[in-house]
Scaffold this motif. Sequence first.
Motif, PDB file in Angstrom:
ATOM      1  N   VAL A 348     -51.440 -53.711 -18.377  1.00 20.34           N
ATOM      2  CA  VAL A 348     -52.873 -52.839 -18.047  1.00 20.34           C
ATOM      3  C   VAL A 348     -53.754 -53.544 -18.105  1.00 20.34           C
ATOM      4  O   VAL A 348     -54.898 -53.102 -17.503  1.00 20.34           O
ATOM      5  CB  VAL A 348     -52.503 -51.539 -18.615  1.00 20.34           C
ATOM      6  CG1 VAL A 348     -51.051 -50.705 -18.258  1.00 20.34           C
ATOM      7  CG2 VAL A 348     -52.826 -51.711 -20.152  1.00 20.34           C
ATOM      8  N   ALA A 349     -54.157 -54.173 -19.179  1.00 22.15           N
ATOM      9  CA  ALA A 349     -55.173 -55.078 -19.522  1.00 22.15           C
ATOM     10  C   ALA A 349     -55.642 -56.004 -18.607  1.00 22.15           C
ATOM     11  O   ALA A 349     -56.772 -56.164 -17.978  1.00 22.15           O
ATOM     12  CB  ALA A 349     -55.054 -55.649 -20.700  1.00 22.15           C
ATOM     13  N   SER A 350     -54.582 -56.805 -18.050  1.00 21.91           N
ATOM     14  CA  SER A 350     -54.657 -57.747 -16.989  1.00 21.91           C
ATOM     15  C   SER A 350     -55.124 -57.025 -15.693  1.00 21.91           C
ATOM     16  O   SER A 350     -56.163 -57.472 -14.874  1.00 21.91           O
ATOM     17  CB  SER A 350     -53.431 -58.639 -16.657  1.00 21.91           C
ATOM     18  OG  SER A 350     -53.633 -59.292 -15.748  1.00 21.91           O
ATOM     19  N   PHE A 351     -54.477 -55.855 -15.266  1.00 26.77           N
ATOM     20  CA  PHE A 351     -55.034 -54.964 -14.109  1.00 26.77           C
ATOM     21  C   PHE A 351     -56.214 -54.630 -14.309  1.00 26.77           C
ATOM     22  O   PHE A 351     -57.146 -54.744 -13.290  1.00 26.77           O
ATOM     23  CB  PHE A 351     -54.072 -53.949 -13.911  1.00 26.77           C
ATOM     24  CG  PHE A 351     -54.207 -53.175 -12.456  1.00 26.77           C
ATOM     25  CD1 PHE A 351     -53.577 -53.546 -11.517  1.00 26.77           C
ATOM     26  CD2 PHE A 351     -55.002 -52.097 -12.584  1.00 26.77           C
ATOM     27  CE1 PHE A 351     -53.618 -52.858 -10.322  1.00 26.77           C
ATOM     28  CE2 PHE A 351     -55.009 -51.421 -11.421  1.00 26.77           C
ATOM     29  CZ  PHE A 351     -54.858 -51.799 -10.298  1.00 26.77           C
ATOM     30  N   LEU A 352     -56.903 -54.182 -15.404  1.00 26.65           N
ATOM     31  CA  LEU A 352     -58.217 -53.603 -15.413  1.00 26.65           C
ATOM     32  C   LEU A 352     -59.270 -54.888 -15.384  1.00 26.65           C
ATOM     33  O   LEU A 352     -60.305 -54.616 -14.630  1.00 26.65           O
ATOM     34  CB  LEU A 352     -58.312 -53.000 -16.771  1.00 26.65           C
ATOM     35  CG  LEU A 352     -59.753 -52.339 -16.878  1.00 26.65           C
ATOM     36  CD1 LEU A 352     -60.032 -51.159 -16.011  1.00 26.65           C
ATOM     37  CD2 LEU A 352     -60.202 -51.766 -18.386  1.00 26.65           C
TER      38      LEU A 352
END
Length: 468
Positions: A348-352
């Motif tokens: 989720v951090a990479s996606f954001l």
Amino acid sequence: MSEHETAQGTPAVALFTADLRLHDNPVLHAAGRGGAAVVPLFVVDEAIARAGFAVPNRAAFLADCLADLDAGLRQRGGRLVVRRGDVAEEVGEVVAETGARQVHIAAGVSGYATRREDRLRKALAGTGCELVVHEAVITAAPPGAVTPAGRDHFAVFTPYFRRWSAESQRKVLDAPRRVRVPEEVRSAEPPSAADLTGPGGGTPSPGLPRGGETVGRKLAGTWWRTGLQDYADRHDDLPGDATSRLSPYLHFGCLSATELVHRARTAGGAGAEAFVRQLAWRDFHHQVLAARPDAAHRNYRTRHDRWRAAPEEVAAWREGRTGYPIVDAAMRQLQHEGWMHNRGRLLVASFLTKTLYVDWRTGAEHFLSLLVDGDIPNNQLNWQWVAGTGTDTRPNRVLNPLLQASRFDPDGDYVRRWVPELADLEGAAVHQPWKLSGPDRARFDYPDPIVTLAEGHARFTRARGLDG
């Protein structure tokens, strides 16, 4: 002999902070050395609530921890002394009431912890009472103990881990058999979660774990018997949920990182080695922040990013409605449990930061609003690692959520657990519901992707100047 002195000498104060345990606690051990009377003190610092850090999940967990600590002390003839207000002022009052000659505290690395230590020194100056700061209480290795030649900290994990692994660690300490607390020291009752957050503080996540050393040690013992040996092979298994789930107990100091390292090394095996490596990552981030305190809010290594303002996309990310089921499942787990699987955190951090190209601080703030294990060193520096502004040696890596899903949730069980509107989809099809058409697509109240991966990747490469 003064009215405060006993046959074993004057009492000492053990100021609990992020070390809410009786086992292997150098602060409590030193304060009560030789059977001396000790004041086991916790100050409910209202500055934390004012700063917005006393969020419902951590407040509820902390209330459990304090109640359990008080119960453990009472079993040993003592009690937890609770005060509310400014830490330095309350400690000063306890010292004046008891004639204590020493205040013991665990060293911390956050800006708040270092400011608290400075204020305590100033408050105790001229009182005849010494502030004793103990290293290797919150972490297994003191933040400044493992350094490269000519520098104050390691900026890359692998060489840090080699040096960290070669360092000897302090001895694990037993819990005290008896704790003698001066009877005259006044105390409030251990606070409730509502006491810690204040009016309008919000409601904890429904699946929040219980806090406290008793629960933490029981959980560790069970996982030690059933999960440790397979950890190396299964720690990224999203549906298998094969991580230890000990991070909240480490964050609040219900468990000792030093004791866990000793136990893992005694157990041996690939699983134990992999688990020790994760504990070393935790120490690594603490030593980075100790040397670079501004990294809590500023880029450790700037990439000259011009992050996007995308409030609607950020809202979809927070709510678990991005259209990418693996991302949404992890975000919904966070909402429900106040915790998220480590692989999910990376995704989720990479996606954001790299697919939506939104400032990592936006994500870090949201995590801190919900994570029961949320702390400044690990949260902020892990976010920077993923965003490419931290210590990652491959700052432009992007985690493709579809490839990650096929690898770590191949049958879609994790997604179906947390995204119930997709529970009827079979197999790996659950990861790409937008490929359905007609009546099949209409059956699912689930959004299309808020951005295509190709569009997100192109935008990121342009922003970082990687498009040649």
